[in-house]
Design a protein around this motif. Structure first.
Motif, mmCIF file in Angstrom:
data_model
loop_
_atom_site.group_PDB
_atom_site.id
_atom_site.type_symbol
_atom_site.label_atom_id
_atom_site.label_comp_id
_atom_site.label_asym_id
_atom_site.label_seq_id
_atom_site.Cartn_x
_atom_site.Cartn_y
_atom_site.Cartn_z
ATOM 1 N N GLU A 277 0.726 -0.947 -0.100
ATOM 2 C CA GLU A 277 -0.096 0.245 -0.001
ATOM 3 C C GLU A 277 0.537 0.835 -0.214
ATOM 4 O O GLU A 277 1.438 1.378 0.869
ATOM 5 N N ASP A 278 0.568 2.180 -1.420
ATOM 6 C CA ASP A 278 1.047 3.183 -1.584
ATOM 7 C C ASP A 278 3.226 2.696 -1.278
ATOM 8 O O ASP A 278 3.783 3.744 -0.403
ATOM 9 N N VAL B 102 3.966 0.303 1.002
ATOM 10 C CA VAL B 102 4.430 0.146 2.352
ATOM 11 C C VAL B 102 4.171 -2.351 2.026
ATOM 12 O O VAL B 102 2.772 -1.671 1.803
ATOM 13 N N LEU B 103 4.992 -2.106 2.513
ATOM 14 C CA LEU B 103 4.526 -3.645 2.551
ATOM 15 C C LEU B 103 3.684 -3.986 3.496
ATOM 16 O O LEU B 103 3.610 -3.788 5.220
ATOM 17 N N VAL B 104 2.291 -4.816 2.807
ATOM 18 C CA VAL B 104 1.640 -5.757 3.764
ATOM 19 C C VAL B 104 1.987 -7.253 4.379
ATOM 20 O O VAL B 104 2.251 -7.977 3.695
ATOM 21 N N GLU B 105 2.090 -6.967 6.073
ATOM 22 C CA GLU B 105 2.803 -8.275 6.373
ATOM 23 C C GLU B 105 1.828 -9.465 5.825
ATOM 24 O O GLU B 105 0.542 -9.305 6.642
ATOM 25 N N ARG C 247 9.512 -0.317 7.027
ATOM 26 C CA ARG C 247 8.064 0.739 7.060
ATOM 27 C C ARG C 247 7.353 -0.842 6.785
ATOM 28 O O ARG C 247 7.798 -1.205 5.601
ATOM 29 N N ARG C 248 5.489 -1.076 7.504
ATOM 30 C CA ARG C 248 4.950 -2.042 7.384
ATOM 31 C C ARG C 248 3.839 -2.203 8.247
ATOM 32 O O ARG C 248 3.785 -0.995 8.683
ATOM 33 N N ILE C 249 3.204 -2.476 7.165
ATOM 34 C CA ILE C 249 1.251 -2.427 7.834
ATOM 35 C C ILE C 249 1.359 -4.335 8.001
ATOM 36 O O ILE C 249 1.681 -5.424 7.770
#
Lengths: 179, 83
Positions: free
Chosen positions: A141-142, A144-147, B30-32
């Protein structure tokens, strides 16, 4: 009536097999064959079969025979019912290998890629002694890794068909929710 | 929150999360991530959190602290098995 009908069909199958020199019990056959009674035109599900003619004791019944060709394992999300993964080793059998670009197109078509899928890996690998084209996407997302979110598609290097898909994907939600 | 701030918050939180003194910061990204918000005996509620994952390492042993960008707190700690 259905139980009686099924017993009749099983007996018929067993007789046919015995006549051709093959002896199999219903229990053994049931691993490979299933019987499903079907409604006749104008007949509601579960209705008693209609007599063939006035005064006749014979009845007309339609049924389908299903033969097991392969085993498939499917995982479903218990909350949403969405498929999370499936694998069908039978689909890996064949002789129609694909070039890497062709295999990638097949994988992409099967993956149903969401907009934020970013390709992480693609190419043939040796898995269990067999050539397998592996395509792996991660969720960003933008940037940034979605774990833990990913889509992975396996294309057989023998058959040129997709034989396994693993998918873990969710819409990012900063508010608490059941998943 | 920038990377330097995330590293500083993670470093300050080392004692309460038992990150050994010999572990050095090896990076941050950075991570979600998903965080469970519920007690064990109720239906789990999960939310996504934008974090900085700060990694500490000593040889093959490592520990990672997840620093919530919004609250500037550590919301998760993961570590390798004891060497």
């Amino acid at each position: 009536m259905n139980g009686e009908f099924e017993r009749f069909v099983w007996k018929q199958i067993e007789r046919k097999l015995a006549a051709s020199g093959v002896a199999r019990s219903q229990g053994a056959l049931a691993r490979f064959v299933s019987i499903a009674r079907q409604a006749l035109p104008g007949e509601r599900d579960g209705a008693t079969p209609a007599p063939v003619g006035a005064g006749e004791t014979q009845t007309l019944t339609r049924f389908a025979l299903y033969f097991r060709r392969a085993d498939m394992t499917v995982e479903l999300n218990a909350n949403t019912g969405e498929p999370m993964s499936w694998i069908c080793p039978k689909f890996a059998d064949g002789n129609a290998p694909l070039t890497p670009p062709e295999a990638m197109r097949v994988a992409e078509a099967a993956a149903k890629l969401p907009p934020n899928a970013v390709l992480l890996q693609q190419g043939y690998e040796d898995i269990g002694g067999r050539p397998v084209f592996v395509a792996h996407w991660e969720h960003r997302e933008d940037g940034v890794l979605v774990e833990r979110d990913y889509i992975r598609v396996l294309v057989s290097g023998h058959s040129g068909r997709v034989f396994a898909i693993q998918r873990r994907w969710h819409d990012v939600d900063l508010n608490p929710s059941e998943r | 929150m920038d990377e330097a701030t995330a590293k500083q918050i993670a470093s300050d939180a080392r004692p309460e999360h038992d990150v050994p003194a010999g572990y050095a910061i090896r990076g941050a990204e950075r991570r979600i991530i998903e965080i469970s918000e519920s007690a064990v005996d109720v239906t789990p509620l999960v939310r996504d959190v934008r974090v900085w994952i700060v990694r500490f390492q000593a040889g093959i042993a490592w520990a990672e602290l997840a620093v919530d960008e919004a609250t500037r707190t550590v919301v998760r700690m993961q570590r390798s098995r004891a060497p």
